[in-house]
Design a protein around this motif. Structure first.
Motif, PDB file in Angstrom:
ATOM      1  N   HIS A 133       4.897 -23.223 -19.181  1.00 42.41           N
ATOM      2  CA  HIS A 133       4.507 -23.667 -17.836  1.00 42.41           C
ATOM      3  C   HIS A 133       5.249 -22.867 -16.773  1.00 42.41           C
ATOM      4  CE1 HIS A 133       3.333 -26.118 -14.446  1.00 42.41           C
ATOM      5  NE2 HIS A 133       4.614 -26.284 -14.146  1.00 42.41           N
ATOM      6  N   CYS A 136       3.575 -19.652 -16.221  1.00 42.47           N
ATOM      7  CA  CYS A 136       2.381 -19.820 -15.381  1.00 42.47           C
ATOM      8  C   CYS A 136       2.743 -19.915 -13.908  1.00 42.47           C
ATOM      9  CB  CYS A 136       1.603 -21.068 -15.811  1.00 42.47           C
ATOM     10  SG  CYS A 136       0.788 -20.924 -17.418  1.00 42.47           S
ATOM     11  N   THR A 140       1.401 -17.334 -11.051  1.00 38.41           N
ATOM     12  CA  THR A 140       0.430 -17.813 -10.053  1.00 38.41           C
ATOM     13  C   THR A 140       1.053 -18.439  -8.808  1.00 38.41           C
ATOM     14  OG1 THR A 140       0.275 -20.048 -11.005  1.00 38.41           O
ATOM     15  CG2 THR A 140      -1.151 -18.328 -11.948  1.00 38.41           C
ATOM     16  N   VAL A 262      -2.539 -18.574 -22.023  1.00 37.60           N
ATOM     17  CA  VAL A 262      -1.801 -18.575 -20.744  1.00 37.60           C
ATOM     18  C   VAL A 262      -2.647 -17.927 -19.655  1.00 37.60           C
ATOM     19  CG1 VAL A 262       0.225 -17.682 -19.544  1.00 37.60           C
ATOM     20  CG2 VAL A 262       0.470 -18.656 -21.824  1.00 37.60           C
ATOM     21  N   THR A 263      -3.373 -16.879 -19.998  1.00 36.20           N
ATOM     22  CA  THR A 263      -4.230 -16.192 -19.011  1.00 36.20           C
ATOM     23  C   THR A 263      -5.310 -17.131 -18.488  1.00 36.20           C
ATOM     24  OG1 THR A 263      -3.854 -14.013 -19.999  1.00 36.20           O
ATOM     25  CG2 THR A 263      -5.855 -14.278 -18.671  1.00 36.20           C
ATOM     26  N   VAL A 265      -5.242 -20.427 -18.403  1.00 39.71           N
ATOM     27  CA  VAL A 265      -4.596 -21.446 -17.570  1.00 39.71           C
ATOM     28  C   VAL A 265      -4.245 -20.845 -16.204  1.00 39.71           C
ATOM     29  CG1 VAL A 265      -2.562 -22.922 -17.310  1.00 39.71           C
ATOM     30  CG2 VAL A 265      -3.691 -22.742 -19.541  1.00 39.71           C
ATOM     31  N   CYS A 266      -3.705 -19.633 -16.205  1.00 38.00           N
ATOM     32  CA  CYS A 266      -3.328 -18.981 -14.945  1.00 38.00           C
ATOM     33  C   CYS A 266      -4.546 -18.682 -14.073  1.00 38.00           C
ATOM     34  CB  CYS A 266      -2.569 -17.689 -15.228  1.00 38.00           C
ATOM     35  SG  CYS A 266      -0.866 -17.953 -15.790  1.00 38.00           S
ATOM     36  N   ARG A 270      -4.762 -19.959 -10.334  1.00 36.57           N
ATOM     37  CA  ARG A 270      -4.986 -18.989  -9.262  1.00 36.57           C
ATOM     38  C   ARG A 270      -6.198 -19.389  -8.419  1.00 36.57           C
ATOM     39  NH1 ARG A 270      -5.500 -14.788 -12.317  1.00 36.57           N
ATOM     40  NH2 ARG A 270      -3.319 -14.164 -12.240  1.00 36.57           N
ATOM     41  N   VAL A 301       0.203 -11.530 -16.601  1.00 37.59           N
ATOM     42  CA  VAL A 301       0.604 -12.517 -17.598  1.00 37.59           C
ATOM     43  C   VAL A 301       1.460 -11.888 -18.698  1.00 37.59           C
ATOM     44  CG1 VAL A 301      -0.240 -14.023 -19.456  1.00 37.59           C
ATOM     45  CG2 VAL A 301      -1.293 -14.128 -17.195  1.00 37.59           C
TER      46      VAL A 301
END
Length: 329
Positions: A133, A136, A140, A262-263, A265-266, A270, A301
């Motif tokens: 987290h 992230c 972002t 992760v990408t 989620v980011c 964003r 990321v």
């Protein structure tokens, strides 16, 4: 072929150089690592042990032929090269879990001057779930928790664990040609992951794992007792069903599992922040400037994962540091 003594540094060479600098000088300890990416990680391991009496220099094993990798590092720890002023710092890979079955595993585990990660590789630490987290947020600049990384990777690890035990068994018994790491990675790839519906990818992995386990049971009948014994042993070595991801192949975990998740989620975080700027009660020029300022602050990321140091709270990382501390006593 090394051409000078300096190109073929041994512990005796480093020790002699330390003596020449005088009693008041700080002792230099050379730490050989496998690749450029490993230099910063092992710096985070060793820096806490530096003081007015000693310091570490983390470096690659050869500046002459540019050789890389674990074998290149371990070659320096044979015969007269070995000594207290030169250490090797390597990824554990499966050598830790093989527990001396192979020559390389024995060298990694038995030499007092070789330190390993315990987890498969430094990438596993970079993907340490409790820190994702924070990654992230760094990417972002949005601290909204829209995804439960801990719960997802707990279930992911538990789904992979039965097949992981089979993977370790295959490498311990010489059957890895019939069930390789590549085979394991293919089964545990959570392709098609969705932030809104992560359960779908988990169910897919569970089905694939169950199918492969049944196939292996048919390939190796009568293996139940050995399997159960090994399962207990890997647990004693620190692998739990909930943390299997830490012991999977590092590059696969980083590139195929964690970075894509992760990408995604980011991307949502964003978009959420961009929507807030669009909907704000402000002049168009002000919004445009705010958007430009925000977008210029965004990070990549994979680059941020590689810089991630949240793993320093991980029990296994602390275990590595404890090994170094005992070596320095």
């Amino acid at each position: 072929m090394p051409t000078t003594l300096k190109d073929n540094i041994s512990s005796s060479y480093v020790e002699a150089a330390n003596v020449l600098r005088g009693k008041q000088a700080r002792r230099r300890i050379v730490a050989y690592v496998e690749s450029y990416d490993d230099i910063y990680f092992w710096r985070t391991v060793l820096s806490r042990f530096e003081n007015d009496r000693r310091y570490f220099e983390v470096m690659l094993p050869s500046k002459v032929n540019l050789t890389r990798g674990k074998k290149s590092v371990l070659m320096n720890f044979v015969g007269d090269h070995v000594g207290p002023d030169m250490i090797a710092c390597v990824d554990a890979d499966y050598d830790y879990l093989l527990q001396g079955v192979t020559e390389q595993s024995r060298r990694v585990l038995q030499s007092p001057y070789v330190f390993h990660t315990y987890v498969y590789a430094i990438e596993n630490y970079q993907c340490y779930v409790p820190s994702l987290h924070d990654v992230c947020v760094a990417v972002t600049l949005n601290d909204h928790r829209i995804f439960d990384f801990r719960e997802y990777f707990r279930q992911y690890s538990e789904a992979c664990f039965p097949l992981f035990v089979w993977s370790v068994w295959a490498y311990r018994t010489g059957h890895h040609s019939r069930f390789s790491l590549t085979d394991f990675n293919r089964v545990t790839d959570p392709g098609g992951f969705s932030v809104q519906n992560p359960e779908t990818s988990l169910l897919k992995i569970k089905r694939k794992v169950n199918t492969k386990v049944r196939e292996l049971q048919r390939m190796f009948p009568g293996n139940k007792e050995a399997y159960l014994k090994l399962k207990d042993e890997v647990k004693q070595l620190g692998v739990t069903p909930q943390t299997t991801y830490l012991f999977m192949q590092g590059h696969h975990l980083f590139d195929t599992v964690v970075a894509p998740i992760v990408t995604k989620v980011c991307n949502q975080l964003r978009q959420e922040r961009q929507n807030e700027i669009y909907q704000a009660q402000a002049h168009k020029t002000q919004k445009r400037n705010e958007m430009s300022c925000y977008e210029n602050s965004l990070q990549d990321v994979k680059a941020m994962l590689k810089k991630n140091t949240g793993y320093q709270q991980c029990d296994l990382f602390l275990k590595v540091q404890e090994e170094v501390r005992r070596y320095l006593l």
